[in-house]
Scaffold this motif. Structure first.
Motif, short mmCIF file in Angstrom:
data_model
loop_
_atom_site.label_atom_id
_atom_site.label_comp_id
_atom_site.label_asym_id
_atom_site.label_seq_id
_atom_site.Cartn_x
_atom_site.Cartn_y
_atom_site.Cartn_z
N LEU A 11 0.85 -1.18 0.00
CA LEU A 11 0.00 0.00 0.00
C LEU A 11 0.89 1.24 0.00
N VAL A 12 0.67 2.15 -0.94
CA VAL A 12 1.46 3.37 -1.05
C VAL A 12 0.73 4.48 -0.31
N ILE A 13 1.35 4.96 0.76
CA ILE A 13 0.80 6.05 1.55
C ILE A 13 1.40 7.37 1.07
N ILE A 14 0.55 8.34 0.78
CA ILE A 14 1.02 9.66 0.37
C ILE A 14 1.22 10.49 1.63
N PRO A 15 2.46 10.82 1.98
CA PRO A 15 2.68 11.60 3.21
C PRO A 15 1.99 12.96 3.12
N TYR A 16 1.63 13.50 4.27
CA TYR A 16 0.91 14.77 4.27
C TYR A 16 1.76 15.91 3.73
N ALA A 17 2.95 16.10 4.28
CA ALA A 17 3.73 17.29 3.94
C ALA A 17 5.12 16.99 3.41
N SER A 18 5.70 15.85 3.80
CA SER A 18 7.10 15.62 3.44
C SER A 18 7.43 14.14 3.46
N ILE A 19 8.40 13.77 2.64
CA ILE A 19 9.00 12.44 2.75
C ILE A 19 9.79 12.43 4.05
N GLY A 20 9.53 11.46 4.89
CA GLY A 20 10.10 11.48 6.23
C GLY A 20 11.53 11.01 6.31
N GLN A 21 12.08 11.18 7.48
CA GLN A 21 13.42 10.69 7.79
C GLN A 21 13.28 9.57 8.82
N TYR A 22 14.09 8.55 8.67
CA TYR A 22 14.05 7.44 9.61
C TYR A 22 14.72 7.81 10.93
N GLY A 23 14.22 7.20 12.00
CA GLY A 23 14.91 7.32 13.27
C GLY A 23 14.02 7.80 14.39
N GLY A 24 14.60 7.88 15.58
CA GLY A 24 13.92 8.48 16.72
C GLY A 24 13.05 7.51 17.50
N THR A 25 12.65 7.97 18.67
CA THR A 25 11.79 7.20 19.56
C THR A 25 10.54 8.01 19.88
N PHE A 26 9.40 7.42 19.68
CA PHE A 26 8.11 8.00 20.00
C PHE A 26 7.85 7.72 21.48
N ASN A 27 7.77 8.77 22.29
CA ASN A 27 7.55 8.62 23.73
C ASN A 27 6.08 8.76 24.06
N ALA A 28 5.52 7.69 24.61
CA ALA A 28 4.08 7.64 24.90
C ALA A 28 3.85 7.57 26.40
N LEU A 29 2.67 8.00 26.79
CA LEU A 29 2.32 8.08 28.20
C LEU A 29 0.94 7.47 28.39
N SER A 30 0.84 6.45 29.22
CA SER A 30 -0.44 5.82 29.53
C SER A 30 -0.65 5.81 31.03
N ASN A 31 -1.88 5.52 31.44
CA ASN A 31 -2.20 5.53 32.87
C ASN A 31 -1.72 4.26 33.56
N ALA A 32 -1.94 3.12 32.90
CA ALA A 32 -1.57 1.82 33.46
C ALA A 32 -1.58 0.82 32.32
N THR A 33 -1.43 -0.46 32.63
CA THR A 33 -1.30 -1.47 31.58
C THR A 33 -2.47 -1.50 30.62
#
Length: 679
Positions: A88-110
């Protein structure tokens, strides 16, 4: 002859000519390439034809290192061999992205406050596009209904693979349905979305890419279930099937060699014993049991796979076999890793947000947090969007309470009416929602379709303490001992036990409602608890009052009956009538028989789900369902308000959502696989 714009330069292609590389189009700059059949995405052949090019694939330069952290995965083949034959070819919204990084998420519990993060990696057959109207292909390449919505045919992508490199085929869909959802050793009672007309579906697989669902009755809402919910109608047969006795005669012996009593125990450890896809991964909690098992987590089709988990959180890495690419041929996702931390304390979560320690957060961020978030946005390098919501906090009374005196009161419509009009929704709106909300009654279906009378949105929502007092007097709730609080008709004190979780709504909302009830003589004890504590006590029928965010679109009701059949919600929602549910589940052998209007809703939801969209059957059933729900006040609506979405300024290709909503599965319409981090 075809004309394409590349970086502002007109390039004329002669008939039959093909570009060596495809134009790196984005939604913001389509470079003259025609849009496809669906918004913001194309099938590979469709893209190559529209752009007169042949796509070359590229991979994340860190993917081998990330893959090495996935237990059970071997050495990687080339990216072209890891992708489906037609990704499936996804058309990015604004830019061709760059690889890398960590997405930091926050949840209440498990299992609390996790669904907005789950939605960033989630995959199912289809999804809604960001217009929130168009269902588009995803895992499935296409689908087709027969004329009366009794047969759904789904076509999968040839060459699609699980995260361990094993083939994903129609057998994995049939395994999910026949061997998991329909096996009472795993799912005790069949979920309503797996039934049509109350009967199981027949799932067949004519070939490796084709799945056919034959239904006993029309159910056009099945598409909704496979598009806008956490439900994933596929599970890895090769991986889990070796522990299923119906598939492998040696399943129990294999499980016992790993320290389990049976193969079913292993399946429950991996898959869980419900349809919720975000339960703790037991193999990380019991690492000593992993040695004789294939891996510490089962393969996935999601964009990221869990590699570590403990009581503090979870860590994921990019799926090296993910089925999507961008228009430059880069395999998605762009973001290398995801890290989820569990923080049960509301104030600590807010502190982490204002310190800029989080990449994205919507769930459990209420509008009363908006001032402090806005005040610290520049210093924390984040932005806050405010989007309209679909659900709203609702309050219900335990109509099948174990306390028979309270059960009689809670079951009296005059009491529920009094409590509704005793609530000052305008005050709640001003204090909790800064006047940005709209007081509403709970109608089940939200927003109301045009064919349903809008009067039900305001039914018994007007603030009227005098009438509330008169109704409470009328049913015998009077102050018998002169202490200022109303007593039960038998003379016992009448005190509401109110427990709530801030995952569902602001503490201020419940505090105002409770004070409003105290003002008409109904004593109330309010206690904030964790979502797990709330759900456990509610399911055990121990609470007088329950509250949570509730509501769903017409499409949700077409796919799920949960708002209209006792107990009117899942384990994760607010519920009432637990003993009515027991009566329904036992065909009247146990529990408490529900009133006629509840039985009527159970009939009408089946009519709604089996009727063609826009038909007289659907319209009539929808009208009756809303009238029954709103007029009987099983759930008291409060205020429908906009909700904030927090996002780091480093997060790219994210657009403002049209709604902050669980009903379209949160981030899912906005292609989080093409989000990327600029730092």
């Amino acid at each position: 002859m075809k004309r394409i714009l590349l970086s502002g330069v007109a390039l004329v292609l002669l008939p039959g000519a093909v570009l060596a590389n495809c134009p790196n189009i984005t939604v913001a700059d389509m470079q003259g390439v025609s849009a496809g059949a669906y918004p913001n995405q194309l099938e590979l052949s469709e893209f190559q034809s529209a752009a007169s090019c042949e796509m070359n694939y590229s991979e994340n330069p860190s993917i081998a290192a990330l893959n090495s952290q996935i237990d059970g995965n071997g050495k990687l083949a080339s990216v072209a061999d890891r992708l489906p034959e037609e990704p499936l070819v996804i058309i990015p919204y604004a830019s061709i992205g760059q690889y890398g990084g960590t997405f930091n998420a926050l949840s209440n519990a498990t299992e609390a406050g996790t669904s907005d993060f789950l939605s960033t990696r989630h995959q199912t057959m289809f999804r809604y596009s960001d217009d929130l109207q168009t269902v588009v292909p995803n895992v499935a390449k296409s689908w087709a209904w027969n004329d009366d919505f009794t047969q759904l045919t789904i076509t999968l992508r040839k060459g699609h693979k699980w995260s361990d490199g094993s083939a994903f085929t129609s057998a994995d869909v049939a395994f999910w349905y026949n061997n998991l959802m329909m096996d009472t050793n795993i799912i005790e009672n069949a979920k309503d979305y797996t039934l049509a007309g109350g009967e199981p579906m027949v799932v067949t697989t004519p070939d490796a890419q084709t799945v056919v669902f034959d239904l006993a009755a029309p159910k056009p809402g099945l598409i909704e279930t496979f598009s806008a919910s956490f439900i994933q109608p596929f599970q890895p047969r090769a991986f889990l099937g070796q522990f299923h006795p119906d598939i492998n005669a040696g399943a129990d012996a294999l499980a016992q060699a790993a320290g389990f009593e049976s193969g079913y125990d292993v399946i429950r450890a991996y898959f869980g014993s419900s349809d919720w896809t975000d339960t703790p991964t037991m193999m990380f909690i019991k690492p000593n049991e992993v040695d004789n098992l294939p891996a510490n987590t089962m393969p996935t089709l999601e964009s990221h796979i869990i590699i570590a988990e403990d009581a503090e959180g979870r860590h994921m890495v990019a799926n090296p076999y993910f089925h999507q690419v961008d228009t430059a041929g880069n395999q998605l996702p762009y973001i290398n890793e995801q890290d989820e931390r569990y923080v049960p304390d509301t104030e600590v979560r807010i502190l982490k947000l204002i310190n800029g320690e989080v990449t994205y957060k919507a769930q459990s961020v209420s509008l009363d947090n908006l001032p402090i978030l806005l005040d610290n946005a520049d210093a924390g390098n984040y932005s806050v969007d405010v989007n309209p919501g679909i659900t709203m906090p609702v309050i219900s009374f335990n109509v099948t309470s174990e306390d028979l005196a309270k059960r009689e009161i809670f079951g009296d419509l005059r009491f529920r009416t009094a409590m509704s009009i005793a609530m000052n929704r305008d005050e709640i709106n001003e204090v909790v929602y800064f006047g940005l909300g709209e007081p509403e009654q709970f109608t089940g279906i939200t927003p109301l379709p045009e064919f349903i009378d809008a009067k039900w949105k305001s039914h018994e929502t007007g603030f009227d303490q005098d009438r509330a007092n008169a109704l409470l007097d009328e049913i015998g709730l009077v102050d018998a001992d002169g202490d200022g609080d109303r007593d039960l008709p038998n003379g016992d004190p009448f005190v509401l036990n109110i427990q709530f979780s801030t995952q569902a709504h602001s503490a201020q909302l419940m505090e105002i409602a409770a004070q409003n009830w105290v003002d008409v003589g109904v004593a109330s004890v309010v206690k904030e608890v964790t979502s797990d504590e709330f759900r456990s006590a509610q399911s055990a029928n121990q609470l007088d009052v329950t509250s949570w965010g509730q509501g769903g679109t017409l499409g949700v009701s077409m796919g799920s009956n949960q708002w209209y059949v006792p107990p009117f919600g899942t384990y994760f929602d607010t519920r009432t009538g637990m003993l009515w549910a027991e009566w329904v589940d036992s065909d009247g052998a146990n529990g408490v028989e529900p009133p006629e209007y509840v039985k009527g809703m159970m009939v009408d939801i089946n009519i709604l789900q089996s009727s063609a969209p826009g038909s007289d059957g659907q319209i009539g059933a929808g009208q009756r369902l809303v009238e029954a729900m709103a007029s009987n006040l099983l759930f008291l609506g409060t205020v429908k308000a906009s909700e904030p979405v927090y996002r780091s300024n480093d997060l790219q290709n994210i657009v403002q959502f049209k709604t902050t909503s669980y009903d379209f599965y949160r981030t899912y319409p906005y292609n989080p696989s093409q989000w990327w981090l600029s730092e």
